[in-house]
Design an enzyme around this catalytic site. Structure first.
Site, PDB file in Angstrom:
ATOM      1  N   HIS A 102       0.997  -1.241   0.190  1.00 39.93           N
ATOM      2  CA  HIS A 102       0.080   0.032   0.149  1.00 39.93           C
ATOM      3  C   HIS A 102       0.851   1.465  -0.036  1.00 39.93           C
ATOM      4  CE1 HIS A 102       0.103  -0.562   4.615  1.00 39.93           C
ATOM      5  NE2 HIS A 102       1.051   0.405   4.359  1.00 39.93           N
TER       6      HIS A 102
ATOM      7  N   HIS B 269      10.304  -3.256   4.042  1.00 41.60           N
ATOM      8  CA  HIS B 269      10.929  -1.970   4.038  1.00 41.60           C
ATOM      9  C   HIS B 269      11.210  -1.354   5.348  1.00 41.60           C
ATOM     10  CE1 HIS B 269       6.475  -1.557   4.367  1.00 41.60           C
ATOM     11  NE2 HIS B 269       6.706  -0.184   4.404  1.00 41.60           N
TER      12      HIS B 269
ATOM     13  N   GLU C  99       4.294  -4.944   8.889  1.00 39.43           N
ATOM     14  CA  GLU C  99       3.151  -4.729   8.294  1.00 39.43           C
ATOM     15  C   GLU C  99       2.786  -6.272   7.861  1.00 39.43           C
ATOM     16  OE1 GLU C  99       3.221  -0.198   6.838  1.00 39.43           O
ATOM     17  OE2 GLU C  99       3.540  -1.613   5.355  1.00 39.43           O
TER      18      GLU C  99
ATOM     19  N   HIS D 136      -1.978   4.763   9.604  1.00 36.18           N
ATOM     20  CA  HIS D 136      -0.803   5.665   9.528  1.00 36.18           C
ATOM     21  C   HIS D 136      -0.761   6.933  10.190  1.00 36.18           C
ATOM     22  CE1 HIS D 136      -0.202   2.439   6.473  1.00 36.18           C
ATOM     23  NE2 HIS D 136       1.136   2.691   6.270  1.00 36.18           N
TER      24      HIS D 136
END
Lengths: 281, 138
Positions: free
Chosen positions: A12, A193, A240, A59
């Protein structure tokens, strides 16, 4: 009786939304990622789900550090996007399915998952981008949603084991729902990441491959690492993967991989798009 | 209540600390609260304008520590993280400064933005070379 028609998993990264906005999907940089989507769109067109149960992480749009729920289940009539701090065009509002949301909440609490109940919830790019990818250019979403937020911001995070168990409890909840909807399960985010710190830019294809290779057939393999060891291998935002693990749990006991696309980098991220099919017991 | 029962004044260290990585745990959450609250306020466009108009006054309004104010003034991302900043919220401040995640990556790793981008691209090339090698050599 409701039927789970499949599990759709994708990254995403906010920049995906930017690339779609600019029409850059076929640029050499972006094409290898967007090439992963047509099979998903075909499956969705064929299977026509009515409602999606979506596992993602906020977020800093709906939740701040003042109150940070570990697991938050939306029970709103609709879910709007809002300014995430960058003044970008807003994503479309999703219609909710409050009756199914409350059924899932009641079933989860009965199952001893003491979730936070949200009759108001803003949703951010983590939820919107996978749907923009799945149904590009639609005027209105052809599907209602039940969003389930997992805390990936403030440690301690829930363990991978607990997150898989949550997903399995959601699967039991859907099985006991009296409606006849076709249900899509969605897991968003990842894969490896890290945006912050001197290790920013860290990605790890070998850990990603491990996760992708075990997600369908042996998701418990993904739960043997502690959160600390997942951060070590996947990066600070690579946690995530918890959203994927929960979504895998929601598909039920057995599942098989129908489609997989993996590419790095997009922005600072190793990205994947996967479709899993639940197998009848 | 005995204060020693709450020994959370330093970042939690772990025997296997991950190099170049700060886990945003209880110590960071407490230390960074004001800075992160300020960043969270930037979801509102009027607040972004107020910050742009007078940075120091805006930081003061949120009660940032000297360390936090200094890191913000110097655009020192690692300094903000050391002062308890969380990247999910700091990303909103980075937006005000016109920095994307590659810019922020370059700042934190002490490389140029081009160098940082290349480092990301190189990881993709290395992965594809490995996959191709496995195909060729079985």
């Amino acid at each position: 009786m409701a039927e789970i028609i499949g599990g759709y998993f994708t990254s995403h990264v906010p920049a995906i939304g930017g690339a779609m906005h600019r029409g850059a999907q076929q640029d050499p940089y972006w094409q290898p990622f967007f090439d992963g989507l047509p099979p998903v769109r075909e499956l969705l067109a064929r299977k026509k789900p009515d409602v999606a149960v979506v596992f993602s992480n906020d977020h800093g749009l709906n939740f701040f550090l003042d109150t940070m729920p570990t697991f938050a289940v939306g029970a709103a009539p609709s879910y709007a996007n809002a300014d995430e701090g960058w003044g970008l065009p807003l994503y479309k509002t999703f219609p909710g399915h409050p009756a199914l949301s409350w059924h899932i909440i009641e079933a989860l609490v009965e199952d001893e998952f003491d979730v936070t109940m949200c009759q108001k919830m803003l949703v951010d790019h983590a939820l919107s981008i996978p749907f923009e990818l799945a149904w590009p250019g639609v005027e209105a979403w052809p599907i209602r949603i039940v969003p389930i937020g997992i805390n990936t911001v403030q440690h301690p995070l829930p363990s991978a084991r607990r997150t898989l168990a949550l997903g399995r409890a959601v699967n039991r909840a859907i099985a006991s729902w009296a409606g006849d909807e076709k249900v899509l399960i969605v897991g968003t985010g990842g894969l490896s990441h890290q945006l912050d710190g001197a290790r920013a830019g860290f990605m790890n294809p070998s850990y990603d491959q491990f996760c992708l290779d075990h997600l369908a057939a042996d998701p418990d393999a993904l739960t043997r690492d502690s959160i600390h060891d997942i951060v070590r291998q996947a990066g600070t935002q690579g946690v995530e993967i918890l959203n994927w693990i929960a979504a895998r749990g929601a598909l039920g006991e057995a599942a098989q991989e129908v489609h997989r696309n993996y590419h790095l980098p997009i922005s600072n991220t190793a990205a994947a798009t996967v479709w899993l099919e639940p197998e009848p017991a | 209540m005995n204060a020693t029962l709450h020994p959370i004044s330093q970042p939690i260290t772990h025997p296997d600390d991950i190099p170049g990585t700060t886990i945003f745990g209880p110590a960071q959450a407490m230390r960074g609260y004001a800075l992160n609250a300020m960043c969270y306020s930037f979801n509102n466009a009027a607040n972004r304008e107020a910050f742009r108009a007078d940075e120091a006054a805006y930081c003061a309004r949120f009660g940032l520590s000297d360390e936090q104010r200094d890191a913000v003034a110097r655009r020192d991302v690692l300094g903000m993280i050391a002062a308890g900043g969380n990247i999910y919220y700091l990303a909103k401040l980075a937006g005000i400064f016109g920095l994307n995640v590659q810019d922020v990556g370059a700042l934190q790793t002490g490389t140029s933005v081009d160098g940082f981008r290349q480092m990301l691209l190189d990881q993709g090339s290395a992965y594809r070379n490995t996959v191709e090698g496995e195909k060729v050599h079985g």
